[in-house]
Write a protein that holds these residues in place. Structure first.
Motif, PDB file in Angstrom:
ATOM      1  N   UNK A  63       0.810  -1.214   0.000  1.00  0.00           N
ATOM      2  CA  UNK A  63       0.000   0.000   0.000  1.00  0.00           C
ATOM      3  C   UNK A  63       0.849   1.272   0.000  1.00  0.00           C
ATOM      4  N   UNK A  64       1.963   1.291   0.691  1.00  0.00           N
ATOM      5  CA  UNK A  64       2.783   2.491   0.784  1.00  0.00           C
ATOM      6  C   UNK A  64       3.801   2.663  -0.323  1.00  0.00           C
ATOM      7  N   UNK A  65       3.709   1.853  -1.376  1.00  0.00           N
ATOM      8  CA  UNK A  65       4.703   1.892  -2.455  1.00  0.00           C
ATOM      9  C   UNK A  65       4.034   2.014  -3.814  1.00  0.00           C
ATOM     10  N   UNK A  66       4.794   2.517  -4.792  1.00  0.00           N
ATOM     11  CA  UNK A  66       4.270   2.650  -6.140  1.00  0.00           C
ATOM     12  C   UNK A  66       4.067   1.299  -6.809  1.00  0.00           C
ATOM     13  N   UNK A 112       5.070   6.562   7.166  1.00  0.00           N
ATOM     14  CA  UNK A 112       6.373   6.472   7.830  1.00  0.00           C
ATOM     15  C   UNK A 112       6.571   7.658   8.776  1.00  0.00           C
ATOM     16  N   UNK A 113       6.184   8.851   8.337  1.00  0.00           N
ATOM     17  CA  UNK A 113       6.320  10.048   9.172  1.00  0.00           C
ATOM     18  C   UNK A 113       5.441   9.969  10.418  1.00  0.00           C
ATOM     19  N   UNK A 131      -1.619   4.372  12.380  1.00  0.00           N
ATOM     20  CA  UNK A 131      -2.801   5.092  11.913  1.00  0.00           C
ATOM     21  C   UNK A 131      -3.141   6.134  12.959  1.00  0.00           C
ATOM     22  N   UNK A 132      -3.051   7.398  12.603  1.00  0.00           N
ATOM     23  CA  UNK A 132      -3.338   8.494  13.523  1.00  0.00           C
ATOM     24  C   UNK A 132      -4.480   9.329  12.951  1.00  0.00           C
TER      25      UNK A 132
END
Length: 133
Positions: free
Chosen positions: A42-45, A62-63, A68-69
């Protein structure tokens, strides 16, 4: 010996994906905006492989410490006009790890939907850059 090293490396990389996908609502059911099925990384191209080429959601996740915030939920990482929470089925930003999301994933938080549209001045895309805003 080399074969065993490749096998163990492949297993280790494969096991990383579910760990992060468990930390976002509907992480195992994010639709592939470039075709059918789900987007596993999900977090990658690249939808199937954990690469160093993170999409905007991957960088934001990552930041946020890979958690999940409320801020990550309310953000529109890919600039397509829908918040990450809306796209992942948590429009009210109340989901917690292990709970059922209030809705289904309707989009991809790191790939502009529909493919070919961007509302912000950065690249987004699948298998590379598919549009410029």
């Amino acid at each position: 010996m080399l074969g065993l090293l490749v096998l163990f490396t492949s297993v280790a990389v494969t096991l990383c994906h579910p760990y992060y996908r468990d930390r976002i609502p509907n992480g195992h059911f994010v639709p592939n905006p470039c075709g059918s099925g789900v987007w596993e990384a999900v977090g990658h191209f690249d939808p199937l492989h954990h690469t160093h080429d993170k999409n905007p959601f991957g960088m934001d996740f990552a930041a946020a410490g890979h958690m999940w915030t409320a801020a990550l939920c309310a953000k529109d990482s890919d600039g397509d006009g829908a918040t990450n929470g809306v796209e992942l089925g948590d429009p009210t930003c109340v989901w917690t790890v292990g709970a059922d999301p209030t809705g289904s994933a309707t989009g991809h938080p790191g790939i502009c939907n529909p493919v070919g549209s961007c509302s912000q001045a950065f690249y987004c895309g699948c298998h590379g850059h598919n549009c410029v805003g």
